[in-house]
Design a protein around this motif. Structure first.
Motif, PDB file in Angstrom:
ATOM      1  N   GLN A  76     -11.085  28.854 -25.569  1.00  0.00           N
ATOM      2  CA  GLN A  76      -9.649  28.687 -25.333  1.00  0.00           C
ATOM      3  C   GLN A  76      -9.192  29.510 -24.126  1.00  0.00           C
ATOM      4  N   THR A  77      -9.713  30.738 -24.018  1.00  0.00           N
ATOM      5  CA  THR A  77      -9.319  31.611 -22.911  1.00  0.00           C
ATOM      6  C   THR A  77      -9.767  31.039 -21.570  1.00  0.00           C
ATOM      7  N   ALA A  78     -10.971  30.497 -21.537  1.00  0.00           N
ATOM      8  CA  ALA A  78     -11.479  29.911 -20.294  1.00  0.00           C
ATOM      9  C   ALA A  78     -10.596  28.768 -19.811  1.00  0.00           C
ATOM     10  N   GLN A  79      -9.950  28.083 -20.738  1.00  0.00           N
ATOM     11  CA  GLN A  79      -9.032  27.004 -20.362  1.00  0.00           C
ATOM     12  C   GLN A  79      -7.673  27.564 -19.932  1.00  0.00           C
ATOM     13  N   LEU A  80      -7.190  28.589 -20.643  1.00  0.00           N
ATOM     14  CA  LEU A  80      -5.858  29.125 -20.357  1.00  0.00           C
ATOM     15  C   LEU A  80      -5.774  29.823 -18.997  1.00  0.00           C
ATOM     16  N   VAL A  81      -6.853  30.470 -18.563  1.00  0.00           N
ATOM     17  CA  VAL A  81      -6.793  31.178 -17.273  1.00  0.00           C
ATOM     18  C   VAL A  81      -6.752  30.212 -16.095  1.00  0.00           C
ATOM     19  N   LYS A  82      -6.865  28.922 -16.396  1.00  0.00           N
ATOM     20  CA  LYS A  82      -6.700  27.925 -15.328  1.00  0.00           C
ATOM     21  C   LYS A  82      -5.226  27.712 -14.987  1.00  0.00           C
ATOM     22  N   GLU A  83      -4.321  28.193 -15.874  1.00  0.00           N
ATOM     23  CA  GLU A  83      -2.892  28.059 -15.644  1.00  0.00           C
ATOM     24  C   GLU A  83      -2.384  29.283 -14.873  1.00  0.00           C
ATOM     25  N   PRO A  84      -1.971  29.106 -13.631  1.00  0.00           N
ATOM     26  CA  PRO A  84      -1.560  30.251 -12.805  1.00  0.00           C
ATOM     27  C   PRO A  84      -0.451  31.088 -13.422  1.00  0.00           C
ATOM     28  N   ARG A  85       0.473  30.482 -14.126  1.00  0.00           N
ATOM     29  CA  ARG A  85       1.616  31.212 -14.656  1.00  0.00           C
ATOM     30  C   ARG A  85       1.229  32.221 -15.731  1.00  0.00           C
ATOM     31  N   VAL A  86       0.152  31.947 -16.458  1.00  0.00           N
ATOM     32  CA  VAL A  86      -0.231  32.840 -17.571  1.00  0.00           C
ATOM     33  C   VAL A  86      -1.615  33.444 -17.376  1.00  0.00           C
ATOM     34  N   ALA A  87      -2.276  33.110 -16.283  1.00  0.00           N
ATOM     35  CA  ALA A  87      -3.676  33.517 -16.092  1.00  0.00           C
ATOM     36  C   ALA A  87      -3.867  35.022 -16.182  1.00  0.00           C
ATOM     37  N   SER A  88      -2.999  35.788 -15.491  1.00  0.00           N
ATOM     38  CA  SER A  88      -3.166  37.243 -15.467  1.00  0.00           C
ATOM     39  C   SER A  88      -2.987  37.851 -16.854  1.00  0.00           C
ATOM     40  N   LEU A  89      -1.933  37.442 -17.550  1.00  0.00           N
ATOM     41  CA  LEU A  89      -1.674  37.984 -18.886  1.00  0.00           C
ATOM     42  C   LEU A  89      -2.788  37.610 -19.859  1.00  0.00           C
ATOM     43  N   VAL A  90      -3.223  36.361 -19.813  1.00  0.00           N
ATOM     44  CA  VAL A  90      -4.296  35.910 -20.709  1.00  0.00           C
ATOM     45  C   VAL A  90      -5.580  36.690 -20.422  1.00  0.00           C
ATOM     46  N   ALA A  91      -5.898  36.875 -19.150  1.00  0.00           N
ATOM     47  CA  ALA A  91      -7.121  37.596 -18.786  1.00  0.00           C
ATOM     48  C   ALA A  91      -7.070  39.045 -19.268  1.00  0.00           C
ATOM     49  N   GLN A  92      -5.943  39.706 -19.050  1.00  0.00           N
ATOM     50  CA  GLN A  92      -5.812  41.098 -19.488  1.00  0.00           C
ATOM     51  C   GLN A  92      -5.951  41.212 -21.010  1.00  0.00           C
ATOM     52  N   THR A  93      -5.290  40.325 -21.718  1.00  0.00           N
ATOM     53  CA  THR A  93      -5.336  40.358 -23.192  1.00  0.00           C
ATOM     54  C   THR A  93      -6.759  40.132 -23.689  1.00  0.00           C
ATOM     55  N   TYR A  94      -7.441  39.191 -23.074  1.00  0.00           N
ATOM     56  CA  TYR A  94      -8.804  38.871 -23.511  1.00  0.00           C
ATOM     57  C   TYR A  94      -9.756  40.024 -23.232  1.00  0.00           C
ATOM     58  N   LEU A  95      -9.677  40.594 -22.028  1.00  0.00           N
ATOM     59  CA  LEU A  95     -10.606  41.660 -21.662  1.00  0.00           C
ATOM     60  C   LEU A  95     -10.347  42.944 -22.434  1.00  0.00           C
ATOM     61  N   MET A  96      -9.130  43.127 -22.930  1.00  0.00           N
ATOM     62  CA  MET A  96      -8.829  44.316 -23.742  1.00  0.00           C
ATOM     63  C   MET A  96      -9.660  44.339 -25.022  1.00  0.00           C
ATOM     64  N   ALA A  97     -10.024  43.160 -25.494  1.00  0.00           N
ATOM     65  CA  ALA A  97     -10.800  43.068 -26.742  1.00  0.00           C
ATOM     66  C   ALA A  97     -12.301  43.203 -26.506  1.00  0.00           C
ATOM     67  N   GLN A  98     -12.711  43.314 -25.251  1.00  0.00           N
ATOM     68  CA  GLN A  98     -14.115  43.436 -24.916  1.00  0.00           C
ATOM     69  C   GLN A  98     -14.374  44.801 -24.266  1.00  0.00           C
TER      70      GLN A  98
END
Length: 301
Positions: A76-98
């Motif tokens: 799901q994250t790999a698909q969401l970061v394709k959206e420029p408007r939310v890409a940065s927030l989604v990436a930060q949220t995802y990487l926080m869990a790793q």
């Protein structure tokens, strides 16, 4: 004097006649017939997986369940970061869990012990190897300062981490394949609570234990029998008409009364189901099961 001799000879003759000669023949033997003992059929015990295999199945299902959840999120994250408007927030949220997420999965698989089954132990070893290969790569990519980057770097890292997590899979047959090919693993799979959240897997078509009453459903009239049901059977049990069906390894028993009442319940290898009223209960359980047939045991009080 002569008279005494005659009497003596006569007495000797009488005594010798009583004790001499052949003994009287015994009475002829009377032939008797002993009825053959009645043999009550004894059902063959259903095969059961070892506690070791059941424990292994629960542990491997736990690890696979967490991995599946992590991979779903990665997808799901790999698909969401394709959206420029939310890409940065989604990436930060995802990487926080790793890398905590992949480390927890590695910990779970590391805790899977021996199954006492060669194919099962190979599967566990393959999962452990795959996770061990990916974990240090995720750690190296994210690091402790993974969030101190620009947006483009965060999106790139997110895609790389997601791809690594999605790459985790066994090199050989997976758990569903083992369940289909190994009856003992299939039984252990159904007994483990940790596996219930995974995709249901129909039992393999395997030989069943012999039912004491075969397919003689009339034996169930008094509420006590053990019968083989192939796909579906309808018969009377203590005056109630029951329908038992087997579909993809799931067994149900139902009753429908003329007034619209009745019941439906499931039967399993794990325990029994009961129906009726106090003092007139009938219980049913399975002593054997495959994809299209079951050995059903009914008992009544």
């Amino acid at each position: 004097m002569r008279a005494h001799r005659v009497v003596g000879v006569a007495l000797v003759l009488v005594l010798s006649g009583c004790s001499g000669g052949e003994s009287a023949a015994p009475p002829p033997a009377v032939a008797t017939s002993t009825p053959a003992p009645t043999v009550t059929p004894t059902p063959t015990a259903a095969p059961t997986p070892s506690p070791q295999l059941v424990a292994w199945t629960g542990a491997i299902c736990g690890g696979i369940s967490k991995l599946a959840s992590e991979q779903s999120q990665a997808r799901q994250t790999a698909q969401l970061v394709k959206e420029p408007r939310v890409a940065s927030l989604v990436a930060q949220t995802y990487l926080m869990a790793q890398p905590a997420g992949i480390r927890l999965i590695a910990y779970d698989f590391a805790g899977v012990g021996s199954a006492g089954n060669a194919a099962a132990d190979r599967l566990a070893a393959q999962y452990k190897a795959a996770v061990s290969k990916v974990t240090p790569k995720v750690v190296a990519l994210v690091g402790d300062s993974g969030l101190q980057r620009g947006e483009s770097d965060l999106v790139r890292l997110t895609r790389q981490v997601a791809a690594l997590i999605l790459s985790v899979k066994p090199a050989g047959p997976d758990l569903p394949a083992l369940v289909k090919s190994d009856p003992m693993i299939a039984l252990a799979y159904r007994q483990s609570a940790a596996c219930k959240g995974l995709t249901p897997i129909a039992p393999p078509t395997t030989p069943l234990p012999a039912a004491a009453d075969g397919q003689n459903y009339q034996a169930c009239a008094d509420g006590n029998c053990e019968v083989l049901v192939k796909k579906s059977a309808k018969f009377a049990v203590k005056g109630k008409l029951l329908t038992i069906t087997v579909v993809d390894g799931a067994v149900s028993v139902s009753n429908r009364e003329a007034d619209g009442g009745g019941f439906t319940t499931g039967l399993s290898l794990d325990g029994s189901s009961s129906w009726g009223t106090a003092g007139a209960l009938t219980s049913g359980k399975l002593t054997g099961l495959n994809a299209s047939a079951a050995v059903v045991q009914l008992t009544s009080k």
